[in-house]
Design an enzyme around this catalytic site. Structure first.
Site, PDB file in Angstrom:
ATOM      1  N   ASP A  63       0.808  -1.213   0.000  1.00 17.29           N
ATOM      2  CA  ASP A  63       0.000   0.000   0.000  1.00 17.29           C
ATOM      3  C   ASP A  63       0.842   1.263   0.000  1.00 17.29           C
ATOM      4  OD1 ASP A  63       0.905  -0.529   2.584  1.00 17.29           O
ATOM      5  OD2 ASP A  63      -1.082  -0.905   3.395  1.00 17.29           O
ATOM      6  N   ASN A 129      -7.633  -2.936  14.462  1.00 21.77           N
ATOM      7  CA  ASN A 129      -9.032  -3.237  14.113  1.00 21.77           C
ATOM      8  C   ASN A 129      -9.133  -4.422  13.157  1.00 21.77           C
ATOM      9  OD1 ASN A 129      -8.084  -2.150  11.736  1.00 21.77           O
ATOM     10  ND2 ASN A 129      -9.515  -0.436  11.658  1.00 21.77           N
ATOM     11  N   HIS A 131      -7.413  -4.824  10.347  1.00 24.00           N
ATOM     12  CA  HIS A 131      -7.156  -4.562   8.924  1.00 24.00           C
ATOM     13  C   HIS A 131      -5.893  -5.286   8.456  1.00 24.00           C
ATOM     14  CE1 HIS A 131      -4.825  -0.611   9.987  1.00 24.00           C
ATOM     15  NE2 HIS A 131      -3.933  -1.500   9.625  1.00 24.00           N
ATOM     16  N   GLU A 136      -9.853  -1.884   5.423  1.00 26.87           N
ATOM     17  CA  GLU A 136     -10.484  -1.618   6.707  1.00 26.87           C
ATOM     18  C   GLU A 136     -11.714  -2.517   6.883  1.00 26.87           C
ATOM     19  OE1 GLU A 136      -8.940   0.044   8.817  1.00 26.87           O
ATOM     20  OE2 GLU A 136      -8.158   1.959   8.088  1.00 26.87           O
TER      21      GLU A 136
HETATM   22  C1  F6R Z   1       1.541  -1.603   6.140  1.00 25.12           C
HETATM   23  C2  F6R Z   1       0.183  -2.133   6.235  1.00 25.12           C
HETATM   24  C3  F6R Z   1      -0.598  -2.113   7.515  1.00 25.12           C
HETATM   25  C4  F6R Z   1       0.210  -2.502   8.739  1.00 25.12           C
HETATM   26  C5  F6R Z   1      -0.675  -2.473   9.994  1.00 25.12           C
HETATM   27  C6  F6R Z   1       0.138  -2.727  11.254  1.00 25.12           C
HETATM   28  O1  F6R Z   1       2.032  -1.692   4.819  1.00 25.12           O
HETATM   29  O2  F6R Z   1      -0.321  -2.554   5.236  1.00 25.12           O
HETATM   30  O3  F6R Z   1      -1.700  -2.974   7.383  1.00 25.12           O
HETATM   31  O4  F6R Z   1       0.745  -3.775   8.565  1.00 25.12           O
HETATM   32  O5  F6R Z   1      -1.290  -1.233  10.096  1.00 25.12           O
HETATM   33  O6  F6R Z   1       1.030  -1.675  11.445  1.00 25.12           O
HETATM   34  P1  F6R Z   1       2.209  -1.744  12.521  1.00 25.12           P
HETATM   35  O7  F6R Z   1       3.130  -2.835  12.053  1.00 25.12           O
HETATM   36  O8  F6R Z   1       2.869  -0.401  12.442  1.00 25.12           O
HETATM   37  O9  F6R Z   1       1.581  -2.036  13.815  1.00 25.12           O
END
Ligand code: F6R
Length: 235
Positions: A63, A129, A131, A136
């Site tokens: 992303d 959450n 995701h 989301e």
């Molecule tokens: C990042 C991504 C997000 C993260 C998620 C967890 O490319 O796609 O889904 O993997 O938000 O983030 P952290 O690792 O910072 O807790």
């Protein structure tokens, strides 16, 4: 879903690193799906340190924020260059184009890149959450790469990297759940208490679009490496 329980973030990084290297060593041409965020930092540090062979490896990131230049220090392109791509010679590295004039076309182009380079191993973090990538709660399980709005929960979690909350972009281009499910193998990593509820849902909850990570229950080859804190609510 196979679960590997580890003590802490350090052991998590080591185990995940070994898994990624074994996939990179398995073939002459390999595609890795990569993630940003805090979770993979330890893995990327081990890659910088140990310098495994990567010139036969193509990477595809999950992303990118919409509206941030690749040179902006909070863009995911910048993050990946800084953590990994500036240090190791990959064959090609792809991150969605968050400043494309035509974002819909950029999404279609990204799906074509995924189709041309089927992902051998997809690395995933998980949001508080539930995701995965920026899919989301409520995202359709067959979604392709698409433009998406970020929830309040995600904006709050990501605001730790920005000077003020208002600076956090509110939308992103993300590989869809459908795109992620095409990977031959998936490795999800999670560390810390904040992830415990999402990990419990993913492993023990019903499969529901309300928790995007539960889609992984329908994938044939998923490994979760999680530490004690992230697994603390599980049976
Ligand atoms: C990042 C991504 C997000 C993260 C998620 C967890 O490319 O796609 O889904 O993997 O938000 O983030 P952290 O690792 O910072 O807790």
């Amino acid at each position: 879903i196979k679960v590997i329980a580890v003590k802490n973030a350090e052991e998590l990084a080591q185990k995940a690193y070994e898994k990624i290297v074994s996939v990179m060593e398995s073939k002459n041409e390999v595609t890795l799906g990569l993630a940003t965020g805090g979770s993979p930092l330890g893995i990327y540090a081990l890659m910088r340190e140990n310098k495994p062979a990567t010139s036969h490896v193509t990477t595809i990131n999950l992303d990118e924020y919409i509206g941030l230049e690749p040179t902006h220090d909070q863009s995911y392109r910048y993050f990946m260059n800084d953590q990994l791509f500036n240090h190791l010679p990959f064959k090609a590295t792809y991150v969605p184009d968050g400043i494309a004039a035509d974002l819909q076309k950029a999404c279609g182009d990204y799906e074509a890149i995924i189709a041309a380079n089927p992902v051998d191993l997809q690395l995933l973090g998980i949001g508080e959450n539930g995701h995965i990538a920026f899919n989301e709660p409520g995202t359709s399980f067959d979604s392709p790469t698409q433009v998406t709005g970020l929830t309040e929960s995600t904006i709050n979690a990501n605001s730790r990297y920005f000077e003020k909350k208002e600076d956090v972009p509110t939308s992103a281009i993300t590989m869809g759940i459908g795109s992620i499910m095409k990977a031959k193998e998936i490795l999800l990593i999670a560390s810390g208490e904040k992830k415990a509820e999402a990990i419990k849902q993913m492993l023990e909850g019903n499969v529901t679009e309300a928790c995007p990570a539960t889609a992984l229950q329908h994938h044939a080859n998923v490994t979760v490496i999680a530490d004690e804190a992230a697994l603390s609510l599980c049976q």
